[in-house]
Design an enzyme around this catalytic site. Sequence first.
Site, PDB file in Angstrom:
ATOM      1  N   HIS A 215      -2.923  -5.502  -0.952  1.00 17.84           N
ATOM      2  CA  HIS A 215      -2.455  -4.728   0.192  1.00 17.84           C
ATOM      3  C   HIS A 215      -2.221  -5.674   1.363  1.00 17.84           C
ATOM      4  O   HIS A 215      -2.987  -6.631   1.568  1.00 17.84           O
ATOM      5  CB  HIS A 215      -3.500  -3.673   0.590  1.00 17.84           C
TER       6      HIS A 215
ATOM      7  N   ASN B  75      -0.684  -5.297   5.606  1.00 15.23           N
ATOM      8  CA  ASN B  75      -0.110  -4.465   6.655  1.00 15.23           C
ATOM      9  C   ASN B  75      -0.237  -5.191   7.976  1.00 15.23           C
ATOM     10  O   ASN B  75      -1.288  -5.755   8.277  1.00 15.23           O
ATOM     11  CB  ASN B  75      -0.868  -3.120   6.721  1.00 15.23           C
ATOM     12  N   THR B  76       0.843  -5.221   8.750  1.00 12.60           N
ATOM     13  CA  THR B  76       0.752  -5.673  10.137  1.00 12.60           C
ATOM     14  C   THR B  76       1.606  -4.760  10.992  1.00 12.60           C
ATOM     15  O   THR B  76       2.608  -4.210  10.529  1.00 12.60           O
ATOM     16  CB  THR B  76       1.214  -7.137  10.321  1.00 12.60           C
ATOM     17  N   ARG B  77       1.227  -4.597  12.253  1.00  7.41           N
ATOM     18  CA  ARG B  77       1.886  -3.606  13.096  1.00  7.41           C
ATOM     19  C   ARG B  77       1.691  -3.932  14.572  1.00  7.41           C
ATOM     20  O   ARG B  77       0.757  -4.654  14.951  1.00  7.41           O
ATOM     21  CB  ARG B  77       1.324  -2.211  12.818  1.00  7.41           C
TER      22      ARG B  77
ATOM     23  N   SER C 261       4.169  -2.375   5.780  1.00  6.95           N
ATOM     24  CA  SER C 261       3.042  -1.984   4.947  1.00  6.95           C
ATOM     25  C   SER C 261       3.399  -2.234   3.489  1.00  6.95           C
ATOM     26  O   SER C 261       4.446  -1.789   3.018  1.00  6.95           O
ATOM     27  CB  SER C 261       2.700  -0.507   5.155  1.00  6.95           C
TER      28      SER C 261
ATOM     29  N   GLY D 187       3.470  13.003  11.824  1.00  4.90           N
ATOM     30  CA  GLY D 187       4.701  13.545  11.263  1.00  4.90           C
ATOM     31  C   GLY D 187       5.610  12.553  10.584  1.00  4.90           C
ATOM     32  O   GLY D 187       6.792  12.842  10.374  1.00  4.90           O
TER      33      GLY D 187
ATOM     34  N   HIS E  44     -19.075   6.588  -0.215  1.00  2.92           N
ATOM     35  CA  HIS E  44     -19.577   7.476  -1.264  1.00  2.92           C
ATOM     36  C   HIS E  44     -19.704   6.785  -2.624  1.00  2.92           C
ATOM     37  O   HIS E  44     -20.343   7.319  -3.530  1.00  2.92           O
ATOM     38  CB  HIS E  44     -18.701   8.734  -1.382  1.00  2.92           C
TER      39      HIS E  44
ATOM     40  N   HIS F 227       0.772  -2.646  -7.234  1.00  5.76           N
ATOM     41  CA  HIS F 227      -0.024  -2.313  -8.409  1.00  5.76           C
ATOM     42  C   HIS F 227       0.655  -2.966  -9.615  1.00  5.76           C
ATOM     43  O   HIS F 227       1.843  -2.756  -9.856  1.00  5.76           O
ATOM     44  CB  HIS F 227      -0.119  -0.800  -8.586  1.00  5.76           C
TER      45      HIS F 227
END
Length: 302
Positions: free
Chosen positions: A138, A140-142, A124, A285, A202, A128
């Site tokens: 950004h 991310n790979t998983r 991940s 966790g 929003h 900035h």
Amino acid sequence: MSKGNMMLDAVNDFESEKTRAAAWFRELRDRIVAEFHALEDRHGGDNPAGRVEVTKTKRTSDDGSDAGGGEMNVMRGGRVFEKVGVNISTVYGTLGERAQNAMAARKGIPGMKDDPRFWASGISLVAHMQNPHAPAVHMNTRMFWTPHAWWFGGGSDLNPCIEYAEDTQHFHDEMKAACDPHGDTLYSELKEWADEYFYIPHRHRARGVGGIFYDDRNTGDWEADFKLTRDVGTAFLPAFVPLVDKRRDMEWGEKEKDIQLEHRGLYAEYNLVYDRGTKFGLETGHDANAVLMSLPPVAKWY
């Protein structure tokens, strides 16, 4: 995606595949960190702050036993990067009831209550930038495994506070090049998915200029899905680094910095309110500092 193809024999622990996936995420991390150090050297010269600090992370199960962990690789106060994190992790254990229900409902996986073991590994990255003209990014790979299923997920999206059409085009061209060998329509499908996923309801707007995103990917061909995940990861540096080289030395002042800080507020809102990865990491966790690494160092709200 066929849910029938997604179901696996419960005795198949996929040990070789897990090992290969975890090794790839670590290799990709090493490549990216080396290139980020080179970026700092090209634009900042000798700067001790322009190096990542490595911190081990640990996940502990509810009974106190070891449940894996990873490494946070964070640079703060570089001349190019104000804050960048490149985290890797490999965690395992059993899913709590809320996580079991979420998996069963969203992914259609049966048998979670009978055998809620899981294993997950990934990389991940969030960057900035110091210069407001250089885009945040950004990636991310998983890979995720249970005794009942496996799947890949990830993607990459660009988050400029000051948009340049040619930068957006370059980034998307590289993402498309990564997707095209895997299907003529895959890029458009994953782009649309990213547009929907990274939308902030929003605020009635996207958090950036998009990219690609996929989740729950199991075509029934593990090698093909792993190859797509490697190609997406490999595409990140050529998609991002030329943009930083182009924008890093542009002049900026207080006006541009205010635009950047306000845009970072959007990023923080999205990650804290909507991002599934943030919710899953905290729910299971994992080290909270690693989960929240993506937050910007400074942001502004009006």
